[in-house]
Design a protein around this motif. Structure first.
Motif, PDB file in Angstrom:
ATOM      1  N   GLN A  64       0.859  -1.179   0.000  1.00 13.70           N
ATOM      2  CA  GLN A  64       0.000   0.000   0.000  1.00 13.70           C
ATOM      3  C   GLN A  64       0.902   1.237   0.000  1.00 13.70           C
ATOM      4  O   GLN A  64       0.939   2.025   0.926  1.00 13.70           O
ATOM      5  N   HIS A  65       1.666   1.356  -1.113  1.00 20.05           N
ATOM      6  CA  HIS A  65       2.725   2.358  -1.197  1.00 20.05           C
ATOM      7  C   HIS A  65       2.316   3.593  -1.986  1.00 20.05           C
ATOM      8  O   HIS A  65       3.053   4.564  -2.051  1.00 20.05           O
ATOM      9  N   LYS A  66       1.169   3.539  -2.612  1.00 19.62           N
ATOM     10  CA  LYS A  66       0.707   4.687  -3.401  1.00 19.62           C
ATOM     11  C   LYS A  66      -0.795   4.845  -3.228  1.00 19.62           C
ATOM     12  O   LYS A  66      -1.491   3.895  -2.862  1.00 19.62           O
ATOM     13  N   ARG A  67      -1.259   6.056  -3.475  1.00 18.08           N
ATOM     14  CA  ARG A  67      -2.672   6.354  -3.270  1.00 18.08           C
ATOM     15  C   ARG A  67      -3.392   6.406  -4.608  1.00 18.08           C
ATOM     16  O   ARG A  67      -2.934   7.039  -5.551  1.00 18.08           O
ATOM     17  N   SER A  68      -4.528   5.734  -4.658  1.00 19.85           N
ATOM     18  CA  SER A  68      -5.388   5.766  -5.840  1.00 19.85           C
ATOM     19  C   SER A  68      -6.796   6.074  -5.357  1.00 19.85           C
ATOM     20  O   SER A  68      -7.490   5.215  -4.831  1.00 19.85           O
ATOM     21  N   GLY A  69      -7.183   7.326  -5.501  1.00 15.99           N
ATOM     22  CA  GLY A  69      -8.474   7.734  -4.958  1.00 15.99           C
ATOM     23  C   GLY A  69      -8.377   8.006  -3.468  1.00 15.99           C
ATOM     24  O   GLY A  69      -7.303   8.232  -2.920  1.00 15.99           O
ATOM     25  N   GLN A  70      -9.517   7.960  -2.791  1.00 18.09           N
ATOM     26  CA  GLN A  70      -9.559   8.253  -1.356  1.00 18.09           C
ATOM     27  C   GLN A  70      -9.283   6.985  -0.560  1.00 18.09           C
ATOM     28  O   GLN A  70     -10.199   6.293  -0.107  1.00 18.09           O
ATOM     29  N   GLU A  71      -7.999   6.680  -0.401  1.00 15.16           N
ATOM     30  CA  GLU A  71      -7.614   5.501   0.362  1.00 15.16           C
ATOM     31  C   GLU A  71      -6.371   5.816   1.193  1.00 15.16           C
ATOM     32  O   GLU A  71      -5.705   6.823   0.975  1.00 15.16           O
TER      33      GLU A  71
END
Length: 386
Positions: free
Chosen positions: A143-150
């Motif tokens: 979970q190293h990058k953000r995609s959307g609201q996460e």
């Protein structure tokens, strides 16, 4: 490469201390043994680097982890660490450790291990001269990058460690090492097990021929291509890759399900192939890749994976082996390996403990890790012997 082979130009920063959290005891004991052996040898070769506590019978700290009946934890250091260069070893994937919560057994999750790590750091702060964290499997590294609201878990975790006063973070084969940008003022080193993979493969498969006519490197997806490119280039063989076609209209178990694996590359017919990746989680992708390679007529299939998590068990890999679609599966000993995995006839270990001891020794002398980070010359030397 053992640390006593290195020509140290600096004395140690401070006396070395190793702290093993629950789940990392086996790893710490092996690393400690290597450090004791190498330092006894190097104290005669480099007397100018010897400080009080340099060559000890053991560098392991006496620490205890305990839990209240509610599951709340506590970590205690039972000896002095004042002025020491402290290295904390943790395996956040070790689910074999359990504790009681209101009388019910609860297995340690990565969240539990990371919380214990912070407890130990807080117990050592203000006493140790420097605190270093050795975390082979990077906590929340996927979970190293953000995609959307996460959530952006890995970056938040690294920021927490930096805020706690950790000087250096050492990990292995990070899912995406660019996450180090979250802590630009903190030391961050990412080491690769490529040499240890090749050594284990050559030892377990004596008739292996590493040339273009007999061997090929396979990347199971786009994310593993850098690993495959490096290995194929250094041994001068061809590389192929699969890319995943996903169904982006739905989410299953937190991700878009894979529809198919499509292959790009030269023919694998009649060649031995090695699939190289950072981890096996459920194993579904790896199993599909093995089947597709066999359908394309490859000779033998070898898997080299840094972390073997096997969250869905070993049944599917047993089935692959029995059907002749898998010949060897190699993982490092940087994460927990179940007794079931160790008993499998197709399983081999890429031993990383001596390498880890060398890394700790290098850091304790406060010199560049480039001396041991690049293993190109070691791989080249090994290939000349075949």
């Amino acid at each position: 490469m053992s640390s006593n082979e290195l020509q140290f130009s600096n004395p140690p920063v401070a006396p070395l201390k190793l702290a093993a959290l629950e789940g990392a005891a086996e790893m710490a004991a092996a690393v400690n043994k290597n450090l004791v052996t190498s330092r006894r040898a190097s104290q005669d070769k480099h007397p100018e680097n010897v400080i009080p506590g340099y060559a000890e019978d053991s560098y392991l700290l006496n620490i205890t982890s305990s839990r209240y009946g509610t599951g709340e934890g506590k970590v205690k250091i039972n000896e002095s660490i004042r002025g020491s260069d402290m290295y904390i070893l943790t395996d956040v994937t070790n689910n074999s450790i359990s504790y009681k919560v209101c009388g019910h057994e609860n297995h340690m999750s990565p969240d539990n291990h990371f919380q214990d790590l912070k407890r130990l750091i807080s117990a050592a702060n203000g006493k140790a001269r420097r605190i270093n964290v050795i975390m082979p499997f990077l906590y929340c590294g996927r979970q190293h990058k953000r995609s959307g609201q996460e959530s952006l878990d890995c970056a938040v975790a690294l920021k927490e460690l930096a805020d706690y006063g950790v000087a250096n973070i050492v990990t292995f084969d990070a899912h995406d090492p660019r996450v180090m940008n979250a802590v630009p003022l903190c030391g961050f080193d990412n080491f690769m097990p490529t040499y240890q993979f090749l050594r284990a493969l050559k030892k377990s498969v004596p008739d292996l021929i590493l040339d273009k006519d007999h061997f090929m490197v396979i990347s199971p997806d786009e994310g593993a291509m850098n690993r495959g490119i490096y290995l194929s280039n250094i041994i001068n063989v061809d590389m192929g890759t699969f890319y995943k076609r996903r169904d982006y209209s739905r989410v299953v178990d937190g991700k878009n399900p894979i529809v198919a694996h499509e292959f790009l590359g030269d023919s694998v017919k009649g060649k031995d192939v090695v699939i190289i990746d950072d981890m096996i989680a459920s194993g579904g992708s790896m199993i599909d890749v093995c089947k597709k390679l066999k359908a394309r007529g490859c000779a033998r299939v070898f898997i080299c994976c840094t972390f073997g998590l096997f969250t869905n068990g070993l049944g599917a890999f047993d089935d692959l082996y029995e059907k002749g679609m898998l010949d060897k599966l190699i993982t490092t000993n940087l994460s927990y390996r179940s007794p079931e995995l160790l008993s499998r006839p197709y399983y081999e270990t890429a031993n990383m403990y001596n390498y880890m001891a060398s890394i700790i020794d290098i850091l304790n002398h406060d010199i560049s890790t480039d001396k041991i980070k690049s293993t190109t010359h070691m791989i080249t030397h090994m290939l000349k012997k075949q």
